[in-house]
Design an enzyme around this catalytic site. Structure first.
Site, PDB file in Angstrom:
ATOM      1  N   ASP A   1       5.772   6.789   4.201  1.00 18.95           N
ATOM      2  CA  ASP A   1       5.502   7.492   5.444  1.00 18.95           C
ATOM      3  C   ASP A   1       4.120   8.156   5.398  1.00 18.95           C
ATOM      4  O   ASP A   1       3.764   8.783   4.392  1.00 18.95           O
ATOM      5  CB  ASP A   1       6.593   8.564   5.628  1.00 18.95           C
ATOM      6  CG  ASP A   1       6.560   9.220   6.985  1.00 18.95           C
ATOM      7  OD1 ASP A   1       6.792   8.532   7.985  1.00 18.95           O
ATOM      8  OD2 ASP A   1       6.287  10.449   7.047  1.00 18.95           O
TER       9      ASP A   1
ATOM     10  N   GLU B   1      10.191  -6.825  -9.271  1.00 19.59           N
ATOM     11  CA  GLU B   1       9.388  -7.057  -8.047  1.00 19.59           C
ATOM     12  C   GLU B   1       9.526  -5.917  -7.030  1.00 19.59           C
ATOM     13  O   GLU B   1       9.858  -6.127  -5.868  1.00 19.59           O
ATOM     14  CB  GLU B   1       9.781  -8.380  -7.373  1.00 19.59           C
ATOM     15  CG  GLU B   1       9.387  -9.604  -8.160  1.00 19.59           C
ATOM     16  CD  GLU B   1       9.615 -10.897  -7.395  1.00 19.59           C
ATOM     17  OE1 GLU B   1       8.835 -11.833  -7.617  1.00 19.59           O
ATOM     18  OE2 GLU B   1      10.548 -10.978  -6.566  1.00 19.59           O
TER      19      GLU B   1
END
Ligand code: NOJ
Length: 535
Positions: free
Chosen positions: A201, A269
């Site tokens: 954010d 990942e």
């Protein structure tokens, strides 16, 4: 076809937990509610879910005011529920992206409470941006909060603290190593619980410079930064070049450290996507350099007009800018901060644009409810909860319209979302837009999304770049058409209000609305519609 790593050309479904499904009859969605609907999510053909914040929060800004970033707010359940959600998602081969909020905490966070009780200059205050008032008693500068009103609030001893958003969201001081250490702890906490990535954010806001300098047009700047304020695009772009508190060089050092942390989880990942609304657009590519984050949101389609020149520019620019850093773009038509695409450009246009975008290289983000073609909810002012509405004394209605809960089933509001009164009312006019109804209608928006995402996986993921066939710059025979080929697929969008002929070869495999006819060896694309042809 497959894409590796998993996020590179994923379709990611954004869930606003409060509005998805209520499992405990309190009128608000929750984590067990999401878990109970994962089969639906999986059936859409998406690869991952992004969960908007569900952490402990007084909920002054829909959970983006975090009081404890390493726990679950009771309104959404508890940590066990989060663990179960992640486990069940993984069982269905769905990855989970958590939303991390590093620019600010809630004023209820223990650090801010301690800062309020401590003296000016204390180490507790140094975790935030506390400054003395100017000599005349005014705040340290004239910045306006992105939600309206001043960016500063005064505390009892006369100091002011900075908050780019609501006064309940004090900005953190990222020059303080304690802040970095705390966030690394939070990242590890959620990775250890099983999440596969993060949406960051206000990723471009962490470092502040020139905090004691006034801006020449603070109100204009604050409007330009809001997706829900209409503004001439030239004026907006000019103002956006002058933001003093976003996109400072120092943010990149933070993400380089985070990248090392992510990569230290070998075999996992772990990815991160930056919410970084920066100008000029080339600056966004800096967030996705090889040693920084994996993706950056492209917000252009949240505001772009349904116009072939505008859309051509957006697509072309995003692909070519990302290519300079060896990255693929991201695409989003709606999110929890902007008007829903069906309301903004029209229902048929929204379907056409979705099908156009699903053919493109990169990751597609779909905001829950977008697959149903939901419009913005019609709300009374008394229903509204967005701090923007209150901080502008109602002048700006805010983002609640996009956050109205999902209609699941039945003929009467709240359409199976909850057995209680939902936190925002669901209009009875959404009767035909329930998931149950749309599942039963092969021509529904929901079926279009499901079919398109299946075809995208089959023919397009990993299929390389696009070749423009029709645009103002490429063999434009008709300025209502925009068309490209990619792999074995040709995508043609007709943006006009009447059917148009095109030369596309191949067999029709999907159309967003209407019927594609053949005439004199040409294909006739219906008005406001996109078609895919397979050669
Ligand atoms: C962006 C989030 O998407 C939005 O909902 C929030 O209000 C602001 N950041 C502040 O956290």
């Amino acid at each position: 076809m497959n894409s590796s790593p998993w996020w590179k050309e994923a379709t990611i479904y954004q869930i606003y937990p409060r509005s998805f499904f209520d499992s405990n009859s309190d009128g608000e969605g929750d984590l067990p509610g999401i878990t109970s609907k994962l089969d639906y999510v999986k059936s859409l053909g998406v690869d991952a879910i992004w969960l908007s914040p569900f952490y402990t929060s007084p909920n002054k800004d829909g959970g983006y005011d975090v009081a404890n970033p390493r726990d679950v707010d009771p309104r959404f359940g508890n940590l066990e529920d989060a663990r179960e959600l992640i486990t069940q998602a993984h069982k269905r081969d769905l990855r989970v992206i958590a939303d991390i909020v590093p620019n600010h905490f809630s004023d209820q966070h223990e650090w801010f409470q301690a800062a309020l009780k401590s003296k000016r200059g204390s180490k507790e205050r140094e975790r935030f941006h506390f400054y003395d008032a100017n000599e005349d008693g005014t705040p340290p500068n004239n910045w306006i909060s992105l939600f309206g009103g001043p960016s500063w609030t005064q505390v009892e001893d006369g100091q002011f603290y900075l908050h780019l958003f609501d006064s309940t969201q004090p900005d953190l001081n990222w020059e303080n190593p304690e802040v970095n250490a705390d966030f690394e702890k939070t990242l590890r906490f959620w990775i250890d619980l099983g999440v596969d990535g993060f949406r960051i954010d206000v990723a471009h806001g962490l470092i502040k410079e020139d905090v004691l300098t006034n801006h020449p047009d603070p109100q204009g700047l604050s409007n330009a930064l809001r997706l829900d304020v209409a503004m001439d695009s030239e004026e907006r772009n000019a103002l956006l070049l002058t933001v003093p508190y976003f996109d400072r060089q120092g943010v990149h050092e933070i993400y380089r450290k985070w990248r090392k942390l992510f990569d230290s989880y070998t075999g996992r990942e772990i990815m991160a996507v930056a919410e970084a609304w920066v100008h000029p657009p080339v600056n966004a590519t800096r967030y996705v350099r090889a040693d920084e984050l994996h993706q950056v949101f492209n917000f252009d389609l949240l505001t772009a007009e349904f116009n072939s020149d505008v859309l051509f520019d957006v697509v072309e620019r995003s692909i070519s800018l990302n290519a300079t850093v060896n990255a693929l773009p991201t695409w989003a038509l709606s999110n929890h901060d902007s008007p829903r695409v069906a309301s903004r450009i029209g229902d048929e246009q929204a379907r056409a644009l979705a099908l156009f975008v699903f053919g493109l290289p990169g990751s597609a983000y779909v905001f829950a409810g977008q697959e149903l073609g939901l419009p913005d909810g019609q709300l009374q002012d008394s229903d509204r909860q967005d701090p923007t509405f209150f901080r502008t004394n109602g002048a700006i209605k805010g983002r609640d319209g996009a956050r109205v809960p999902l209609p699941w089933s039945g003929d009467t509001t709240p359409f199976g979302f909850s057995t209680a009164k939902p936190w925002l009312p669901i209009s009875q006019s959404w009767k035909d837009l329930t998931i149950e109804n749309e599942l039963a209608d092969p021509k529904s928006s929901l079926h279009l999304y499901k079919n398109a995402l299946e075809l995208r996986k089959e023919f397009l993921v990993g299929a390389g770049g696009i070749t423009w066939l029709e645009s103002s710059q490429h063999g434009h025979k008709n300025d209502s058409l925009l068309s490209y080929s990619r792999g074995s697929i040709t995508v043609v969008m007709n943006l006009s209000d009447s059917a148009k002929e095109c030369d596309a070869a191949g067999k029709l495999i999907i159309v967003s609305g209407g019927t594609v006819d053949a005439r004199d060896g040409k294909k006739v694309i219906p008005a406001r519609s996109t078609a895919w042809f397979l050669t």
